[in-house]
Design a protein around this motif. Sequence first.
Motif, mmCIF file in Angstrom:
data_model
loop_
_atom_site.group_PDB
_atom_site.id
_atom_site.type_symbol
_atom_site.label_atom_id
_atom_site.label_comp_id
_atom_site.label_asym_id
_atom_site.label_seq_id
_atom_site.Cartn_x
_atom_site.Cartn_y
_atom_site.Cartn_z
ATOM 1 N N ILE A 12 0.677 -1.210 -0.092
ATOM 2 C CA ILE A 12 -0.101 -0.010 0.010
ATOM 3 C C ILE A 12 0.766 1.316 -0.110
ATOM 4 O O ILE A 12 0.488 2.236 -0.406
ATOM 5 N N PHE A 13 2.062 1.141 0.590
ATOM 6 C CA PHE A 13 3.113 2.192 0.600
ATOM 7 C C PHE A 13 3.289 2.591 -0.723
ATOM 8 O O PHE A 13 3.594 4.050 -0.846
ATOM 9 N N THR A 14 3.729 1.630 -1.520
ATOM 10 C CA THR A 14 4.120 1.942 -2.950
ATOM 11 C C THR A 14 2.975 2.557 -3.834
ATOM 12 O O THR A 14 3.023 3.285 -4.626
ATOM 13 N N LEU A 28 1.227 12.304 2.765
ATOM 14 C CA LEU A 28 1.148 11.873 4.153
ATOM 15 C C LEU A 28 0.810 10.635 4.184
ATOM 16 O O LEU A 28 0.306 10.194 5.275
ATOM 17 N N GLY A 29 1.114 9.741 3.131
ATOM 18 C CA GLY A 29 0.726 8.332 3.153
ATOM 19 C C GLY A 29 2.422 7.419 3.720
ATOM 20 O O GLY A 29 2.308 7.374 4.977
ATOM 21 N N GLN A 30 2.697 7.353 2.944
ATOM 22 C CA GLN A 30 4.081 6.409 3.141
ATOM 23 C C GLN A 30 4.787 7.284 4.195
ATOM 24 O O GLN A 30 5.079 8.593 4.159
ATOM 25 N N GLY A 31 5.352 6.419 5.176
ATOM 26 C CA GLY A 31 6.256 7.185 6.410
ATOM 27 C C GLY A 31 7.465 7.205 6.201
ATOM 28 O O GLY A 31 8.382 6.395 6.160
ATOM 29 N N PHE A 32 7.830 8.585 5.891
ATOM 30 C CA PHE A 32 9.138 8.973 5.760
ATOM 31 C C PHE A 32 9.332 10.768 5.984
ATOM 32 O O PHE A 32 8.382 11.183 5.564
ATOM 33 N N ALA A 117 -1.946 -4.310 11.072
ATOM 34 C CA ALA A 117 -0.226 -4.647 11.517
ATOM 35 C C ALA A 117 0.324 -3.882 10.314
ATOM 36 O O ALA A 117 0.045 -4.051 9.104
ATOM 37 N N TYR A 118 1.721 -3.836 10.443
ATOM 38 C CA TYR A 118 2.646 -3.321 9.626
ATOM 39 C C TYR A 118 2.685 -4.364 8.469
ATOM 40 O O TYR A 118 2.596 -5.478 8.622
ATOM 41 N N ASP A 119 2.886 -3.884 7.203
ATOM 42 C CA ASP A 119 2.370 -4.679 5.897
ATOM 43 C C ASP A 119 3.300 -5.862 5.690
ATOM 44 O O ASP A 119 2.987 -6.657 5.000
ATOM 45 N N HIS A 166 3.365 1.599 18.150
ATOM 46 C CA HIS A 166 2.883 0.775 16.858
ATOM 47 C C HIS A 166 2.608 1.746 15.794
ATOM 48 O O HIS A 166 2.061 2.756 15.762
ATOM 49 N N ASN A 167 2.881 0.901 14.639
ATOM 50 C CA ASN A 167 2.398 1.441 13.181
ATOM 51 C C ASN A 167 1.294 0.517 12.789
ATOM 52 O O ASN A 167 1.547 -0.727 12.804
ATOM 53 N N PRO A 168 0.257 1.035 12.521
ATOM 54 C CA PRO A 168 -0.090 2.109 12.231
ATOM 55 C C PRO A 168 -0.771 3.208 13.069
ATOM 56 O O PRO A 168 -1.048 4.313 12.771
ATOM 57 N N VAL A 197 11.134 -0.161 16.229
ATOM 58 C CA VAL A 197 11.867 0.790 15.336
ATOM 59 C C VAL A 197 11.420 2.019 15.769
ATOM 60 O O VAL A 197 12.124 3.113 15.557
ATOM 61 N N TYR A 198 10.397 2.323 16.280
ATOM 62 C CA TYR A 198 10.058 3.786 16.814
ATOM 63 C C TYR A 198 10.392 3.867 18.293
ATOM 64 O O TYR A 198 9.665 4.671 18.929
ATOM 65 N N GLU A 199 11.304 3.320 18.798
ATOM 66 C CA GLU A 199 11.613 3.494 20.274
ATOM 67 C C GLU A 199 11.783 5.031 20.759
ATOM 68 O O GLU A 199 11.328 5.153 21.921
ATOM 69 N N GLY A 228 16.874 4.087 10.320
ATOM 70 C CA GLY A 228 16.242 5.054 9.348
ATOM 71 C C GLY A 228 15.315 6.034 10.250
ATOM 72 O O GLY A 228 15.107 7.223 9.705
ATOM 73 N N LYS A 229 14.573 5.436 11.130
ATOM 74 C CA LYS A 229 13.658 6.388 12.142
ATOM 75 C C LYS A 229 14.310 7.187 12.972
ATOM 76 O O LYS A 229 13.798 8.417 13.364
ATOM 77 N N THR A 230 15.636 6.723 13.529
ATOM 78 C CA THR A 230 16.024 7.586 14.492
ATOM 79 C C THR A 230 16.790 8.905 14.032
ATOM 80 O O THR A 230 17.141 9.883 14.606
ATOM 81 N N TYR A 312 5.518 7.819 13.971
ATOM 82 C CA TYR A 312 5.070 9.246 13.251
ATOM 83 C C TYR A 312 3.848 9.125 12.623
ATOM 84 O O TYR A 312 3.571 9.926 11.566
ATOM 85 N N PHE A 313 2.953 8.580 13.231
ATOM 86 C CA PHE A 313 1.457 8.386 12.578
ATOM 87 C C PHE A 313 0.374 8.614 13.482
ATOM 88 O O PHE A 313 0.484 8.295 14.597
ATOM 89 N N GLU A 314 -0.460 9.236 12.929
ATOM 90 C CA GLU A 314 -1.855 9.345 13.874
ATOM 91 C C GLU A 314 -2.989 8.851 12.927
ATOM 92 O O GLU A 314 -3.026 9.299 11.711
ATOM 93 N N ILE A 357 -8.357 6.633 8.341
ATOM 94 C CA ILE A 357 -6.970 6.710 7.585
ATOM 95 C C ILE A 357 -5.971 7.153 8.382
ATOM 96 O O ILE A 357 -5.979 7.709 9.684
ATOM 97 N N ARG A 358 -4.757 6.768 8.063
ATOM 98 C CA ARG A 358 -3.362 7.112 8.671
ATOM 99 C C ARG A 358 -2.622 8.156 7.940
ATOM 100 O O ARG A 358 -2.385 8.265 6.669
ATOM 101 N N LEU A 359 -2.390 9.049 8.777
ATOM 102 C CA LEU A 359 -1.617 10.155 8.282
ATOM 103 C C LEU A 359 -0.194 10.455 9.059
ATOM 104 O O LEU A 359 0.039 9.903 10.242
HETATM 105 N N1 GLN Z 1 7.366 2.234 7.426
HETATM 106 C C1 GLN Z 1 6.689 3.111 6.631
HETATM 107 C C2 GLN Z 1 5.299 3.185 6.708
HETATM 108 O O1 GLN Z 1 4.790 2.480 7.275
HETATM 109 C C3 GLN Z 1 6.988 2.782 5.044
HETATM 110 C C4 GLN Z 1 7.894 1.604 4.578
HETATM 111 C C5 GLN Z 1 7.577 1.316 3.160
HETATM 112 O O2 GLN Z 1 7.394 1.894 2.208
HETATM 113 N N2 GLN Z 1 8.026 -0.002 3.012
HETATM 114 O O3 GLN Z 1 4.641 4.314 6.008
#
Ligand code: GLN
Length: 378
Positions: A12-14, A28-32, A117-119, A166-168, A197-199, A228-230, A312-314, A357-359
């Motif tokens: 879904i991120f792609t 505001l979709g993919q987390g970066f 759950a994270y994908d 937790h993501n998301p 990863v989000y410690e 990457g997150k830190t 970094y999501f809400e 939705i996740r932002l």
């Molecule tokens: N961790 C990021 C997210 O949840 C994206 C990671 C990815 O694109 N595979 O949005």
Amino acid sequence: MQSKLPHIGTSIFTVMSQLAVKHNAINLGQGFPDFPMSEALIDCVTEAMKAGGNQYAHTYGAPILRERLAEKINFLYQTTIQPETEITVTPGGTYAIFSAFSTIIQPGDEVIIFEPAYDSYIPNITFNGGIVVPIALEFPNYSIPWDKVKAAITKKTKAILVNTPHNPTGVVMTKEDMLQLQEIVLSNHLYLISDEVYEHLIYDDKKHESVLKYPELFARSFVCFSFGKTYHCTGWKLGYCVAPENLIKEYRKVHQFNAFSCDTPKQLGIAKHMLAKEAYLSLGNFYQAKRDYLRKLLANTPLKYIASSGSYFESYSYAGLSNESDQVFAQKLVKDFGVAVIPMSAFYHDGTDHKVIRLCFAKKEATLDAAAACLQKL
Ligand code: GLN
Ligand code: PMP
């Protein structure tokens, strides 16, 4: 060719990032993060390259980096981890988690995960021959239903995966959650994969309950992290797994003949940069301000936040606005309103749709302002 993952499509991120590009939408979709990472860290990596750190690193990770990580863990979680025998540096957190599954799963083993759950978890488990046992977090506060976890355990249960923060959803596990988890893992001789990863991305004066703070639980665990997150550099794809010697011995067999080793100059650069603790100690306040900024911007829209205390999501509910499925709503936002988001149903194996939705708020204020201006039109 017979597919090993017949039911898995494109992440879904792609999908959402491609749509953001196609429709010239704010992502505001993919987390970066969309702001620059530290120049000082870039300088450390450049120095490492110029000093000749360009050949294969040690297969378990550059020794200096593992030493620094052990020092950091001791500082943060007051526990002693052996850098030689209990840490393995990996090409990212996803790989760290995948390798843990590869290490422990035998065909037919069941692994409990929590949804949303994270994908990557479901395909990771399936690919390794495991059976996914999904348990839904209780909506809308996304708490873990421990009774359902106990009821889901069978003779075939091999492991549980937890993710805190937790993501998301941004929910963080409490000490009580950890004690429940410990009791279940130990009494059923399970393994634990802990995605942390989000410690450092934790808010409202909450504390990160790392598995590293629970020695008995750690004895059965693979604890996975991502630089990457830190350090605001998700494109570097560097992470690590911390596990007791008897577990990591097997884990290293998997790693040795997969990646073998990770990017050398980045390991050396991060090891040097890690001496500046403020870089990670300041992350909680830094991101909490962004979460609150976005909340304020969206306060007079029909989107209602479901409180996040970490990551970094809400997530935001649009139930007061529309009955459309979250997939349709997300498509409409990106095409007609110019903002890409993630529909929460993508994080459920059965597409559970709570109209949420996740932002991602890991963005410059200007980006959040521009996205909010679009969402005001809802
Ligand atoms: N961790 C990021 C997210 O949840 C994206 C990671 C990815 O694109 N595979 O949005
Ligand atoms: N777990 C979770 C919950 C994540 O959000 C991410 C980041 N997308 C990862 C693991 C993977 O991290 P990495 O990009 O280092 O593979």
